[in-house]
Design a protein around this motif. Structure first.
Motif, PDB file in Angstrom:
ATOM      1  N   LEU A  86      27.339  15.411 -59.353  1.00 31.82           N
ATOM      2  CA  LEU A  86      27.278  14.343 -60.355  1.00 31.82           C
ATOM      3  C   LEU A  86      26.282  13.254 -59.956  1.00 31.82           C
ATOM      4  O   LEU A  86      25.535  12.751 -60.800  1.00 31.82           O
ATOM      5  CB  LEU A  86      28.664  13.724 -60.557  1.00 31.82           C
ATOM      6  CG  LEU A  86      29.600  14.474 -61.489  1.00 31.82           C
ATOM      7  CD1 LEU A  86      30.992  13.853 -61.443  1.00 31.82           C
ATOM      8  CD2 LEU A  86      29.068  14.477 -62.895  1.00 31.82           C
TER       9      LEU A  86
ATOM     10  N   PHE B  99      22.887  14.552 -60.599  1.00 21.95           N
ATOM     11  CA  PHE B  99      22.669  14.563 -62.047  1.00 21.95           C
ATOM     12  C   PHE B  99      22.292  13.167 -62.545  1.00 21.95           C
ATOM     13  O   PHE B  99      21.339  13.005 -63.312  1.00 21.95           O
ATOM     14  CB  PHE B  99      23.925  15.070 -62.761  1.00 21.95           C
ATOM     15  CG  PHE B  99      23.846  15.023 -64.253  1.00 21.95           C
ATOM     16  CD1 PHE B  99      23.125  15.978 -64.952  1.00 21.95           C
ATOM     17  CD2 PHE B  99      24.488  14.020 -64.963  1.00 21.95           C
ATOM     18  CE1 PHE B  99      23.041  15.937 -66.331  1.00 21.95           C
ATOM     19  CE2 PHE B  99      24.414  13.978 -66.342  1.00 21.95           C
ATOM     20  CZ  PHE B  99      23.686  14.940 -67.026  1.00 21.95           C
TER      21      PHE B  99
ATOM     22  N   GLN C 144      18.767  12.128 -61.428  1.00 21.95           N
ATOM     23  CA  GLN C 144      17.679  12.831 -62.096  1.00 21.95           C
ATOM     24  C   GLN C 144      17.575  12.493 -63.581  1.00 21.95           C
ATOM     25  O   GLN C 144      16.594  12.856 -64.220  1.00 21.95           O
ATOM     26  CB  GLN C 144      17.854  14.343 -61.940  1.00 21.95           C
ATOM     27  CG  GLN C 144      17.630  14.824 -60.529  1.00 21.95           C
ATOM     28  CD  GLN C 144      17.783  16.323 -60.398  1.00 21.95           C
ATOM     29  OE1 GLN C 144      18.334  16.985 -61.276  1.00 21.95           O
ATOM     30  NE2 GLN C 144      17.315  16.862 -59.288  1.00 21.95           N
ATOM     31  N   ASN C 145      18.563  11.823 -64.145  1.00 25.01           N
ATOM     32  CA  ASN C 145      18.569  11.506 -65.575  1.00 25.01           C
ATOM     33  C   ASN C 145      18.761  10.011 -65.798  1.00 25.01           C
ATOM     34  O   ASN C 145      19.704   9.578 -66.458  1.00 25.01           O
ATOM     35  CB  ASN C 145      19.675  12.287 -66.285  1.00 25.01           C
ATOM     36  CG  ASN C 145      19.396  13.764 -66.304  1.00 25.01           C
ATOM     37  OD1 ASN C 145      18.535  14.222 -67.032  1.00 25.01           O
ATOM     38  ND2 ASN C 145      20.107  14.507 -65.465  1.00 25.01           N
TER      39      ASN C 145
ATOM     40  N   GLY D 273      21.823  10.147 -68.257  1.00 23.07           N
ATOM     41  CA  GLY D 273      22.880  10.804 -67.488  1.00 23.07           C
ATOM     42  C   GLY D 273      24.258  10.283 -67.854  1.00 23.07           C
ATOM     43  O   GLY D 273      25.211  11.055 -68.002  1.00 23.07           O
TER      44      GLY D 273
END
Length: 94
Positions: free
Chosen positions: A21, A24, A27-28, A46
Motif C-alpha cells: 500500500l 502504491f 507511485q500514485n 492513490g
C-alpha cells in the motif's frame, strides 16, 4: 501450526500488504479532481483509488451480511415448524 505461528504469519502478511500500500501511494501521488454527490475536491490519485476500493469492499460486505441474515432467518423458521410427516415412517425400528 501453533497459535504463535498463526499470529506471526498474520503479522507478516499484514506487513507485506502495508508495504504494498505504501508503494502504491508513493507511485500514485498525482492530484486528481474528484466529484461525488455535490462534493468537489482534489486528492492524490492513490488515495482516491484506495477509497473507491474500500467503499466497494464495504458494499460487498454489507450485501453478504444481509444475505447471511436472510439465510439464518430461513433456517430458524425451518427449525420451528415441523416438516410434513411421510406415511410409513413412524420413527420406530422394527
Amino acid at each position: 501450526m501453533t497459535r504463535a505461528g498463526v499470529v506471526w504469519a498474520t503479522v507478516v502478511v499484514a506487513l507485506i500488504v502495508l508495504i504494498l500500500l505504501i508503494v502504491f501511494f508513493l507511485q500514485n501521488q498525482d492530484t486528481v479532481r474528484v466529484q461525488f454527490l455535490g462534493l468537489d475536491g482534489f486528492v492524490p490519485l492513490g488515495l482516491a483509488l484506495f477509497i473507491a476500493a474500500v467503499a466497494g469492499g464495504v458494499l460487498v460486505a454489507v450485501a453478504g451480511a444481509v444475505r447471511i441474515l436472510q439465510l439464518r432467518m430461513i433456517a430458524r423458521r425451518a427449525q420451528r415448524t415441523p416438516g410434513p410427516r411421510r406415511p410409513g415412517r413412524s420413527g420406530k425400528a422394527g
